[in-house]
Design an enzyme around this catalytic site. Sequence first.
Site, PDB file in Angstrom:
ATOM      1  N   CYS A  85      86.860  39.464  61.235  1.00  0.00           N
ATOM      2  CA  CYS A  85      85.312  38.944  61.236  1.00  0.00           C
ATOM      3  C   CYS A  85      84.920  39.925  60.008  1.00  0.00           C
ATOM      4  O   CYS A  85      85.174  39.688  58.894  1.00  0.00           O
ATOM      5  CB  CYS A  85      84.731  39.061  62.440  1.00  0.00           C
ATOM      6  SG  CYS A  85      83.285  37.770  62.577  1.00  0.00           S
ATOM      7  N   HIS A 179      88.133  37.182  66.611  1.00  0.00           N
ATOM      8  CA  HIS A 179      87.951  38.514  67.124  1.00  0.00           C
ATOM      9  C   HIS A 179      89.236  38.784  68.328  1.00  0.00           C
ATOM     10  O   HIS A 179      88.838  38.491  69.448  1.00  0.00           O
ATOM     11  CB  HIS A 179      86.767  38.687  68.098  1.00  0.00           C
ATOM     12  CG  HIS A 179      85.496  39.006  67.221  1.00  0.00           C
ATOM     13  ND1 HIS A 179      85.020  40.068  66.641  1.00  0.00           N
ATOM     14  CD2 HIS A 179      84.909  38.238  66.582  1.00  0.00           C
ATOM     15  CE1 HIS A 179      83.957  40.219  65.843  1.00  0.00           C
ATOM     16  NE2 HIS A 179      83.690  38.815  65.785  1.00  0.00           N
ATOM     17  N   GLU A 181      90.417  41.382  69.522  1.00  0.00           N
ATOM     18  CA  GLU A 181      90.137  42.271  70.483  1.00  0.00           C
ATOM     19  C   GLU A 181      88.993  42.053  71.630  1.00  0.00           C
ATOM     20  O   GLU A 181      88.983  42.979  72.516  1.00  0.00           O
ATOM     21  CB  GLU A 181      89.419  43.549  69.655  1.00  0.00           C
ATOM     22  CG  GLU A 181      87.862  43.321  69.376  1.00  0.00           C
ATOM     23  CD  GLU A 181      87.708  42.202  68.036  1.00  0.00           C
ATOM     24  OE1 GLU A 181      88.717  41.965  67.654  1.00  0.00           O
ATOM     25  OE2 GLU A 181      86.842  42.282  67.560  1.00  0.00           O
TER      26      GLU A 181
HETATM   27  N1  GLN Z   1      78.922  37.724  59.489  1.00  0.00           N
HETATM   28  C1  GLN Z   1      78.838  38.838  59.761  1.00  0.00           C
HETATM   29  C2  GLN Z   1      79.043  39.775  58.652  1.00  0.00           C
HETATM   30  O1  GLN Z   1      78.421  39.566  57.511  1.00  0.00           O
HETATM   31  C3  GLN Z   1      80.151  39.229  60.623  1.00  0.00           C
HETATM   32  C4  GLN Z   1      80.218  38.882  62.043  1.00  0.00           C
HETATM   33  C5  GLN Z   1      81.101  39.617  62.849  1.00  0.00           C
HETATM   34  O2  GLN Z   1      81.837  40.292  62.599  1.00  0.00           O
HETATM   35  N2  GLN Z   1      81.125  39.147  64.333  1.00  0.00           N
HETATM   36  O3  GLN Z   1      79.147  40.890  58.657  1.00  0.00           O
END
Ligand code: GLN
Length: 197
Positions: A85, A179, A181
């Site tokens: 992410c 994610h 995790e």
């Molecule tokens: N959109 C988020 C960012 O720009 C990332 C979101 C996440 O890691 N759950 O960092």
Amino acid sequence: MVRVGVIGLQGDVSEHIDAAKEALNNLGSSGEVIWLRKPEGLEGISAIIIPGGESTTISRLMMKNGLFEPVRKLGEEGLPIMGTCAGLIMLSKEVVGATPEQKFLGLLDVRVNRNAYGRQVDSFEAPVKLAFSDEPFTGVFIRAPRILKLLSPKVKPIAWLSNRVIGVEQDNLIGLEFHPELTDDTRVHEYFLGKIL
Ligand code: GLN
């Protein structure tokens, strides 16, 4: 002994530490997993995980704590790094929707859109197909970035949501929109840590 470091400045750090510990255990390794806050923690490191969270904050804190450049260099030299992410955003070469002060490691040849899903569908779970497993994996997406384009033939898709690529591997690097995790399933961590065992 293997030593896995989770960049621990912001985001879901402890969940990654737990998942990595369990994965090492399942793989029969007695390696350790550490909370990485300072460059000193990089000594003797075998692999790094960059967690989800907020990429602007992670970027700023990695620069402030002196982790940004050493981690970039280690990744360039071939150290295994997995970003999930916000961690995927940190690894990427091109980021749509970045803030002006945000810096990226620029190691993974992909273009991502930072806040692609919009507010209406900002979080969801869906079954994901993995290249290295027959069973589907529960993908947890939270304000996830979207992989828009693979920028070089070195980038291999390793995860799909329907037919869309949501996870990639490029030599020592893995980047995922979701994610792993946040589930009890350690298959993705085991796949990543298989690189160092
Ligand atoms: N959109 C988020 C960012 O720009 C990332 C979101 C996440 O890691 N759950 O960092």
